[in-house]
Design an enzyme around this catalytic site. Sequence first.
Site, short mmCIF file in Angstrom:
data_model
loop_
_atom_site.label_atom_id
_atom_site.label_comp_id
_atom_site.label_asym_id
_atom_site.label_seq_id
_atom_site.Cartn_x
_atom_site.Cartn_y
_atom_site.Cartn_z
N CYS A 193 0.96 -1.14 0.05
CA CYS A 193 0.86 0.08 -0.16
C CYS A 193 0.98 1.26 0.22
CB CYS A 193 -1.33 0.03 1.18
SG CYS A 193 -0.15 0.14 2.37
N CYS B 203 0.98 10.51 4.71
CA CYS B 203 1.85 9.86 5.10
C CYS B 203 2.06 9.58 6.46
CB CYS B 203 3.36 10.02 4.17
SG CYS B 203 2.54 10.24 2.28
#
Lengths: 398, 218
Positions: B55, B129
């Site tokens: 991912c 992130c």
Amino acid sequence: MKSVYLDHAATTPLDPRVLKKMQPYFSDIFANPSSFHSPGLRAKEAVDEARKSIAVQLNAHADELVFCSGGTESDNLAILGTIRANRAKVKHVVTTAVEHHAVLEPLRHLERTGEIELTVLPVDKTGMVSVDDFETALRPETVLASVMYANNEIGTIQPIADIGRAILKWRKANKTPFPYFHSDACQAAGALALDVEKLHVDLFSLNGSKIYGPKGIGLLFVRRGVGIEPLVRGGGQERGLRSGTENVPGIVGLAAALEIAQAEKEKENARLTQLRDKLVEGFIKIPKTRLNGHPTERLPNNVNVSFMDIEGEAAVLYLDAQGIYCSTGSACASSSLDPSHVILATGVSYEAAHGSLRFTLGRSTKPADIDYVLKTIPGIVQKLRHMSPVNLDMRYFA
Amino acid sequence: MPSNPNIGDIVSRSGGQSWFYSDTVKDHFFNPRNFMRDESEYRDAAMGMVGSPACGDAMKVWISVDPITERITDCKWKTFGCGSAIASTSMMSVMVTENGGMTLEAARKLRPQDILARLGGLPARKIHCSVLGDKALRAAINDWYRRNGQPEKIEEEQGRVIDPETKVTDKDIEHAVLDGADTLEKIQAKLKVGVGHPECLPEVEQLIRFYREKYFGA
């Protein structure tokens, strides 16, 4: 600091020779080509001359060329224009999984609105579409097929002439003018032959910004007899297919850029192929590195590799700090977490796709640049791998 | 509306700015603090891992803790991810170990936005992130309690169930928003929330607005 631009597939700098040809058409010969006076006539002559020159390059007729704003508009005009001009009840289109978004997005839009049925053909692990698959996908109601000439991400060159012949055979057997055959040649125009007769294409897209020409100029070849509607209506320029005052310097620049690119392509291809292969050879010496795309049937300037266990963007930023400018297909900067649709279509795992990097060489690329990249990259890959908790078993990523 | 704002050619990373990230992010990216150099010395340390390379982000965090004060004395990490992912894990490792170290209780309360603030912000699309580091940290804290005979202090990551059929929680929605799903349509495409239980949709929409404002100010 050394500066090595290896992103020529994104865009190329303007060739100074092209700039020189364009220069008079900004403020000296500036008139509207549609104007009925001498200055207007001078501008019209420039457009006519450019059109004739490009027609020669493509082995086409001058009246088969439509100037527009770029590659994206050219693709959109080819697709939306022919689909909308077609009155058939069921319209079917065949394309491939590795097309540029400028082709895939208008097609998906037409599919969503119920205007077409869409077949997206898979590609093999080198990114190549099979001509057999293509023939099998054709149906009596297929009105359009669109296959790119060479891929922008992995550089794979599709068998356009073979697909073109298969389509001709199908039309003959079924006594129909359909499907029309469109090919996006934006990435190919600087390196491959563009003879529309030999390629058997009916619609062919080109632009200036990938061939050391200006940005903001594109071209669609529309074979005589192909039914197509405009996207932009107005004053009726470009035989009614693209209204709007002609971008005269852009058109002149596109013709000049194409002439130069085609004249120099053999010599330049040989030079780039050598540099490309040296870069690939050096990269795959780094453990756990794979080449994406086709080993030989690829653009002479394209290198696309995956360094396993690291993420592409981090590598791009480290390379940027060393003055090396390249791209990644990983989508960390986008709102979607999916990596490149092109890399995934070749059957590469998500893990490898996230670590893919694209280096595209160009006229400015010198052997010393390749040496510099090869000297710089092992340390960067090593540092990022050292920082990475991932250590994939390559047996699963062959 | 295009399905992806970055469609076109391969996406440029420069974002048209002088640099894509703040100077602090840049510093932590190029000079990461506390990253794990030799795992063999940390075999007995508490460890937490989240994400996967498939991912696009994966993080592993090791902590050493003073058993008397329950303060973090050492924090090491490894990250597979983009510049922001690396920089935010690096910053997190600094935050939990500075000034004598955070207590486990305080470290548990560390939130992505605390790390973001210290980094001087991240581009909106990059915020997702930075949310894995603190998760990996909490997993490591649980591991420490497990290894040190205090299983009652383990707190599994969980949220409040919004949709009883799909068991989608407010945390799931928070993460989906951080991953760019900013409309009900996109959230549903991702989580299937409310498909079989439409009564929960007003609350889902409210949560989307809440997290959008929290993380993106819009």
